[in-house]
Design a protein around this motif. Structure first.
Motif, mmCIF file in Angstrom:
data_model
loop_
_atom_site.group_PDB
_atom_site.id
_atom_site.type_symbol
_atom_site.label_atom_id
_atom_site.label_comp_id
_atom_site.label_asym_id
_atom_site.label_seq_id
_atom_site.Cartn_x
_atom_site.Cartn_y
_atom_site.Cartn_z
ATOM 1 N N GLY A 241 8.893 1.440 7.678
ATOM 2 C CA GLY A 241 7.944 2.505 7.980
ATOM 3 C C GLY A 241 7.727 3.392 6.778
ATOM 4 N N PRO A 242 6.844 4.402 6.935
ATOM 5 C CA PRO A 242 6.511 5.252 5.798
ATOM 6 C C PRO A 242 7.721 5.984 5.240
ATOM 7 C CG PRO A 242 5.547 6.101 7.851
ATOM 8 C CD PRO A 242 6.128 4.770 8.162
ATOM 9 N N MET A 243 7.824 6.035 3.932
ATOM 10 C CA MET A 243 8.865 6.763 3.188
ATOM 11 C C MET A 243 10.277 6.361 3.609
ATOM 12 S SD MET A 243 6.410 8.733 2.097
ATOM 13 C CE MET A 243 6.931 10.240 1.336
ATOM 14 N N CYS A 244 10.441 5.165 4.070
ATOM 15 C CA CYS A 244 11.702 4.820 4.708
ATOM 16 C C CYS A 244 12.094 3.391 4.345
ATOM 17 C CB CYS A 244 11.486 4.945 6.219
ATOM 18 S SG CYS A 244 12.959 4.827 7.183
ATOM 19 N N SER A 245 13.402 3.148 4.236
ATOM 20 C CA SER A 245 13.861 1.780 4.020
ATOM 21 C C SER A 245 15.104 1.561 4.875
ATOM 22 C CB SER A 245 14.175 1.547 2.541
ATOM 23 O OG SER A 245 15.299 2.307 2.158
ATOM 24 N N HIS A 246 15.658 0.367 4.772
ATOM 25 C CA HIS A 246 16.785 0.023 5.632
ATOM 26 C C HIS A 246 17.654 -0.987 4.887
ATOM 27 C CE1 HIS A 246 19.049 -1.386 9.043
ATOM 28 N NE2 HIS A 246 18.533 -2.588 8.946
ATOM 29 N N VAL A 247 18.968 -0.716 4.813
ATOM 30 C CA VAL A 247 19.864 -1.656 4.129
ATOM 31 C C VAL A 247 20.024 -2.898 4.994
ATOM 32 C CG1 VAL A 247 22.222 -2.049 3.301
ATOM 33 C CG2 VAL A 247 21.142 0.175 2.957
ATOM 34 N N GLY B 190 11.986 0.838 16.708
ATOM 35 C CA GLY B 190 11.519 1.921 17.560
ATOM 36 C C GLY B 190 10.769 2.954 16.756
ATOM 37 N N TYR B 191 10.271 3.951 17.473
ATOM 38 C CA TYR B 191 9.413 4.941 16.838
ATOM 39 C C TYR B 191 10.107 6.282 16.705
ATOM 40 C CZ TYR B 191 5.692 1.588 17.862
ATOM 41 O OH TYR B 191 4.910 0.469 17.925
ATOM 42 N N PHE B 192 11.431 6.300 16.792
ATOM 43 C CA PHE B 192 12.141 7.564 16.708
ATOM 44 C C PHE B 192 13.172 7.446 15.605
ATOM 45 C CE2 PHE B 192 14.634 11.032 18.970
ATOM 46 C CZ PHE B 192 13.689 12.001 18.677
ATOM 47 N N GLY B 193 13.156 8.371 14.697
ATOM 48 C CA GLY B 193 14.058 8.306 13.552
ATOM 49 C C GLY B 193 13.243 8.092 12.294
ATOM 50 N N GLY B 194 13.539 8.881 11.267
ATOM 51 C CA GLY B 194 12.789 8.774 10.028
ATOM 52 C C GLY B 194 11.354 9.243 10.224
ATOM 53 N N TYR B 195 10.520 8.907 9.253
ATOM 54 C CA TYR B 195 9.129 9.354 9.321
ATOM 55 C C TYR B 195 8.367 8.684 10.458
ATOM 56 C CZ TYR B 195 9.384 12.292 5.241
ATOM 57 O OH TYR B 195 9.699 13.310 4.387
ATOM 58 N N LYS B 196 8.984 7.649 11.065
ATOM 59 C CA LYS B 196 8.336 7.041 12.229
ATOM 60 C C LYS B 196 8.208 8.069 13.351
ATOM 61 C CE LYS B 196 11.221 3.618 12.228
ATOM 62 N NZ LYS B 196 11.963 2.399 12.570
ATOM 63 N N THR B 197 9.143 9.021 13.394
ATOM 64 C CA THR B 197 9.050 10.082 14.394
ATOM 65 C C THR B 197 7.759 10.865 14.186
ATOM 66 O OG1 THR B 197 11.435 10.298 14.127
ATOM 67 C CG2 THR B 197 10.329 12.004 15.419
ATOM 68 N N ILE B 198 7.496 11.164 12.925
ATOM 69 C CA ILE B 198 6.301 11.954 12.616
ATOM 70 C C ILE B 198 5.052 11.126 12.909
ATOM 71 C CG2 ILE B 198 5.145 13.285 10.794
ATOM 72 C CD1 ILE B 198 8.016 14.227 11.714
ATOM 73 N N SER B 199 5.108 9.819 12.569
ATOM 74 C CA SER B 199 3.969 8.949 12.874
ATOM 75 C C SER B 199 3.731 8.899 14.380
ATOM 76 C CB SER B 199 4.218 7.527 12.362
ATOM 77 O OG SER B 199 4.485 7.548 10.997
ATOM 78 N N SER B 200 4.823 8.912 15.158
ATOM 79 C CA SER B 200 4.671 8.881 16.619
ATOM 80 C C SER B 200 3.968 10.141 17.107
ATOM 81 C CB SER B 200 6.033 8.793 17.308
ATOM 82 O OG SER B 200 6.669 7.628 16.939
ATOM 83 N N LEU B 201 4.369 11.276 16.545
ATOM 84 C CA LEU B 201 3.726 12.527 16.963
ATOM 85 C C LEU B 201 2.243 12.486 16.610
ATOM 86 C CD1 LEU B 201 6.453 15.134 15.896
ATOM 87 C CD2 LEU B 201 6.036 14.183 18.162
#
Ligand code: SF4
Length: 586
Positions: free
Chosen positions: A294-300, A331-342
């Motif tokens: 997702g935006p501005m976000c990565s995952h190990v 999911g859409y909660f956590g990281g900037y995905k939260t903001i995208s959800s809003l």
């Protein structure tokens, strides 16, 4: 009184506010308007801040308030930064003890303040940081570092890590954001490094502004070539112009170039890129593998034994490395995905005709407080549950009649497509998320649309775990041999680049030989109510012998009906619900 916190140094009149709208002057005392109130409090991986070399993969409690001291066009957090008065009722009171208790209960290593600027909630953040560190938690923040020197020195006393967002390296660039000069940012960056606070840099890359990124990299490298340098490929959100978005290929070229100055250069907002991985600067082997999340976000997704390369060198990671630290990454909660959800909720409300900021804020507050947002990912996988979700927002906003109209419109076209594709041959369709080797999960909304449009979505046959942003093996796609490839087409891969990546990766499937690679752009295939246009576009692609929807006419009708405007240039913005974008369309 003059506010001492950031370089805007606002003169705050009695009972008035400064530029950020977050402080007032009460008889000469500077008072926070919304003390100890948060919009989002959620455990998340530190890569969603993002920090990449600090306790990689670790779980931290992510908190944000509202407001900002800069005015950046295309702000990814515009929902909470641009209009403080509109969103303030969605804030949730939580004292420092409550936040710390939540972090401890959720097994977090610490607390990270991100999404908006800590300068605008400085007293709240300081209180929280002090309490958290007393309890042995680590504390950090993402900041534009436009603090005054005095306040920044004070901030450094309260934090262990920081991501400094740099928007460019000229006064002109900062003037466009409402700041007087870029100098304080580099001054504070230097102070941060000298103080021993773990520091990473996030540099925005806007197309045509390559020189600003190069110069920023040079200046960062002069402080230390080991500072992790994150290139944020610009996503044109809010009121930003789409032409400001560089392609992933352009961004990767820039990363390669500045890699001669800095040892750890990373690329964000670019699905499928290899530039999110940490390579050993000694031998070039990959030490940590990361995926787009997702935006501005990565995952190990993987790492060598505690980040030590096969050659024995360990890049300067701080803390141990974790993988799958226990926080759900889907999911859409956590990281900037939260903001995208809003933002997505606000967008649905815009299609329902809701423009009243206080109504929008009360809906967002409800969605956050009731935990409804946590189930959003599952709810938006199918058309029926998506429509029910819209009904829920409509009930909260008092827009039931409008939701009914949207439902009727949507169901009418869905039924029409289903009817016409009944009993026809179903070509196999592979659906990618921007990059050819990032397959959309087989249970996602897009795959349902493919099947309604008369295709057979081969994504359902791909066996994989729940890790987002992972590329799949090209052999998998070759084995599936799809007749059609669809791509969301909105994540930095122009058609030509997409085709080149397919071919260069060794993809050998019927879709390439038949010339049946199609972008969904400019139509949506999930999330927003205009996905119905995406379905019709998809039906045209999959079954040209059955469908010839006049997309221009249908689009104009749809947007006029539900947004009160036809699809002008503003309508193509990703932030269709932004008040100024809506205004521009009229
Ligand atoms: S924090 Fe910055 S923008 Fe806000 S009132 Fe103080 S000086 Fe002005």
């Amino acid at each position: 009184m003059q506010c001492p916190i950031c370089e805007n140094t606002c003169l705050i009149p009695e009972n008035g506010t400064g530029r950020c709208g977050m402080y007032t002057n009460n008889a000469g005392a500077q008072i926070e308007k919304y003390p100890d109130q948060y919009l989002v409090v959620v455990p998340s991986e530190i890569e969603s801040m993002p920090m990449l070399h600090y306790h990689p993969g670790g779980t931290f409690l992510q908190v944000c308030t509202i407001g900002c001291n800069l005015k950046c066009g295309g702000c990814v957090s515009w929902v909470l930064t641009e209009s403080v008065d509109s969103i303030r009722s969605a804030l949730h009171p939580m004292g420092p003890d409550d936040v710390v208790a939540r972090a401890l209960a959720d097994g977090c290593r610490g607390i990270m303040f991100c999404f908006n600027e800590p300068a605008v909630s400085f007293f709240t953040f300081k209180r929280l940081a002090s309490r958290a560190r007393e309890q042995g938690l680590l504390v950090g923040c993402a900041s534009n570092a436009c603090f005054t020197e005095q306040t920044f020195r004070e901030l450094l006393q309260h934090i262990d890590f920081i991501n400094i967002g740099i928007k460019g390296c000229t006064d002109e660039t900062y003037a466009r954001l409402g700041a007087a000069s870029v100098a304080p940012v580099f001054r504070n960056l230097k102070l941060s490094i000298e103080s021993g606070v773990a520091t990473e840099v996030a540099a925005v890359y806007v197309r045509g502004k390559e020189d600003e990124v190069r110069e920023t990299a040079r200046r960062v490298a002069s402080l230390s070539p080991d500072i992790p340098f994150q290139v944020m490929r610009f996503i044109p959100l809010a009121t930003a112009d789409r032409t400001d978005e560089p392609s992933v290929r352009e961004a990767e070229n820039l990363c390669r170039e500045i890699g001669s100055l800095l040892r750890y250069v990373y690329l964000f907002n670019s699905p499928g890129t290899m530039h999110l991985n940490t390579r050993c600067p000694e031998c070039g082997e990959i030490v940590v593998t990361r995926g787009f999340n997702g935006p501005m976000c990565s995952h190990v997704t993987d790492h060598r034994d505690n980040g030590t390369c096969v050659c024995g060198y360990r890049p300067p990671f701080i803390g141990t490395l974790e993988k799958d630290g226990g926080v759900p990454v889907l999911g859409y909660f956590g990281g900037y995905k939260t903001i995208s959800s809003l933002e997505s909720i606000q967008t649905v409300l815009a299609f329902l005709g809701e423009r009243n900021p206080s109504v929008i804020a009360s809906v967002l507050q409800n969605i956050l407080e009731t935990g409804f947002i946590k189930g959003l990912y599952e709810r938006t996988k199918r058309i029926d549950s998506w429509l029910d979700t819209v009904d829920h927002y409509a009930e909260l906003a008092g827009r039931i009649a409008e939701a009914k109209r949207l439902r009727e419109y949507t169901e009418r076209y869905v039924s029409l497509v289903i009817e016409r594709t009944s009993g026809v041959d179903r070509p196999s369709v592979y659906f990618s998320l921007g990059h050819p080797l990032i397959a959309i999960f087989g249970d996602k909304f897009e795959c349902n649309l493919v099947e309604i449009a008369g295709g057979q979505c081969v994504n359902r046959e791909i066996e994989r775990d729940d890790t987002p942003g992972m590329t799949i093996a090209v052999e998998t796609v070759n084995r599936l041999d799809p007749e059609i490839i669809l791509t969301t087409g909105a994540l930095g891969y122009p058609q030509k680049d997409f085709h080149d990546v397919c071919v260069n990766s060794g993809m050998d499937v019927r879709a390439i030989r038949l010339g049946r690679i199609h972008s969904m752009s400019p139509y949506r295939s999930s999330g927003r109510p205009d996905w119905i246009l995406g379905l019709l576009h998809m039906a045209n692609i999959i079954h040209p012998e059955l469908f010839s929807f006049d997309m221009k006419t249908l689009s104009d009708e749809f947007y006029r009906e539900f947004l009160g405007a036809t699809l002008g240039s503003g309508g193509r913005s990703r932030s269709i619900a932004h008040p100024r974008v809506l205004e521009r369309q009229r």
